[in-house]
Write a protein that holds these residues in place. Structure first.
Motif, mmCIF file in Angstrom:
data_model
loop_
_atom_site.group_PDB
_atom_site.id
_atom_site.type_symbol
_atom_site.label_atom_id
_atom_site.label_comp_id
_atom_site.label_asym_id
_atom_site.label_seq_id
_atom_site.Cartn_x
_atom_site.Cartn_y
_atom_site.Cartn_z
ATOM 1 N N CYS A 86 -42.293 -50.549 -29.751
ATOM 2 C CA CYS A 86 -42.786 -49.178 -28.933
ATOM 3 C C CYS A 86 -43.318 -49.544 -27.526
ATOM 4 O O CYS A 86 -43.056 -48.738 -26.728
ATOM 5 C CB CYS A 86 -44.189 -48.906 -29.724
ATOM 6 S SG CYS A 86 -43.850 -48.181 -31.301
ATOM 7 N N GLN A 87 -43.671 -50.699 -27.212
ATOM 8 C CA GLN A 87 -44.000 -51.031 -25.851
ATOM 9 C C GLN A 87 -42.883 -51.125 -25.003
ATOM 10 O O GLN A 87 -42.758 -50.518 -23.897
ATOM 11 C CB GLN A 87 -44.645 -52.238 -25.785
ATOM 12 C CG GLN A 87 -46.086 -52.070 -26.477
ATOM 13 C CD GLN A 87 -46.857 -53.651 -26.554
ATOM 14 O OE1 GLN A 87 -46.150 -54.641 -26.936
ATOM 15 N NE2 GLN A 87 -48.180 -53.884 -26.315
ATOM 16 N N VAL A 88 -41.735 -51.599 -25.703
ATOM 17 C CA VAL A 88 -40.536 -51.621 -24.702
ATOM 18 C C VAL A 88 -39.998 -50.210 -24.586
ATOM 19 O O VAL A 88 -39.603 -49.755 -23.506
ATOM 20 C CB VAL A 88 -39.222 -52.302 -25.694
ATOM 21 C CG1 VAL A 88 -37.810 -51.805 -24.922
ATOM 22 C CG2 VAL A 88 -39.536 -53.740 -25.339
ATOM 23 N N ARG A 89 -39.866 -49.268 -25.323
ATOM 24 C CA ARG A 89 -39.615 -47.989 -25.190
ATOM 25 C C ARG A 89 -40.488 -47.067 -24.335
ATOM 26 O O ARG A 89 -40.134 -46.199 -23.826
ATOM 27 C CB ARG A 89 -39.662 -47.080 -26.636
ATOM 28 C CG ARG A 89 -38.522 -47.654 -27.562
ATOM 29 C CD ARG A 89 -38.697 -47.150 -29.088
ATOM 30 N NE ARG A 89 -37.323 -47.720 -29.588
ATOM 31 C CZ ARG A 89 -37.089 -48.687 -30.260
ATOM 32 N NH1 ARG A 89 -37.925 -49.792 -30.073
ATOM 33 N NH2 ARG A 89 -36.119 -49.339 -30.941
ATOM 34 N N LEU A 90 -41.780 -47.688 -24.378
ATOM 35 C CA LEU A 90 -42.527 -46.842 -23.217
ATOM 36 C C LEU A 90 -42.724 -47.470 -21.953
ATOM 37 O O LEU A 90 -43.313 -47.248 -20.753
ATOM 38 C CB LEU A 90 -44.225 -47.124 -23.693
ATOM 39 C CG LEU A 90 -44.680 -46.200 -24.999
ATOM 40 C CD1 LEU A 90 -45.923 -46.670 -25.473
ATOM 41 C CD2 LEU A 90 -44.422 -44.882 -24.676
ATOM 42 N N GLY A 91 -41.714 -48.427 -21.676
ATOM 43 C CA GLY A 91 -41.419 -49.032 -20.538
ATOM 44 C C GLY A 91 -42.497 -50.202 -19.950
ATOM 45 O O GLY A 91 -42.658 -50.564 -18.860
#
Length: 178
Positions: A86-91
């Motif tokens: 999720c953190q990756v997808r949030l940048g």
């Protein structure tokens, strides 16, 4: 309804991707049966449902609950890995790398340890922390020597070198793959 019935219905709704209805049953289980064995699954599943709906920040909230309250359950382990995704997808790539590193420390033999190592490399690369990513390439190659993850780590290095126009180094890395 009983705790078992809420869990059963939530699973059926999750399987059919009817996430709001699934969350209602998981939430009812959490509120009405605070000692039920399905609580770790409830928190993780609510997080997963939000993740599938691309509500990543909301998903992290529930993954954090599973991690905090049930860290050594399978659902706690899974929640930690999903939180990184999720953190990756949030940048939030640097934070994701730390989350994946936490997984490697807490669960060195966990189901997602190999992918955590590789995800650290990718997250650090996306955060433009190439030197740190290369350290993790070496760690991955050492930890998973002879396994596909070691080769995947080298491919990650090769991609970084090509992106940075370090062609001479990329040739050396490519030769290592032979």
């Amino acid at each position: 309804l009983s705790a078992a019935e809420h869990a059963f219905r939530a699973d059926v709704y999750m399987t059919n991707r009817v996430f709001p209805a699934a969350r209602e049953h998981w939430q009812k289980l959490i509120e009405s049966y605070p000692n039920d064995a399905n609580l770790p699954k409830a928190y993780m599943s609510i997080g997963r449902s939000f993740m599938w709906e691309r509500e990543y920040q909301m998903a992290i909230t529930f993954f954090d609950d599973a991690i905090k309250n049930y860290p050594f359950s399978k659902e706690g382990r899974e929640s930690l890995a999903f939180k990184g995704a999720c953190q990756v997808r949030l940048g939030k790539n640097a934070e994701a790398a730390k989350t994946y590193e936490q997984y490697t420390i807490m669960f060195p033999t966990g189901e997602r340890v190999e992918s955590s190592y590789l995800n650290i490399i990718d997250a650090l690369r996306e955060a433009k922390k190439y030197d740190e990513a290369n350290v993790w390439v070496d760690k991955t190659r050492q930890r998973f020597s002879g396994l596909p993850s070691a080769v995947n780590a080298l491919f990650a290095r090769l991609r970084m070198e090509m992106f940075q126009s370090k062609y001479a180094q990329a040739l050396i890395t490519a030769d290592t793959l032979n």
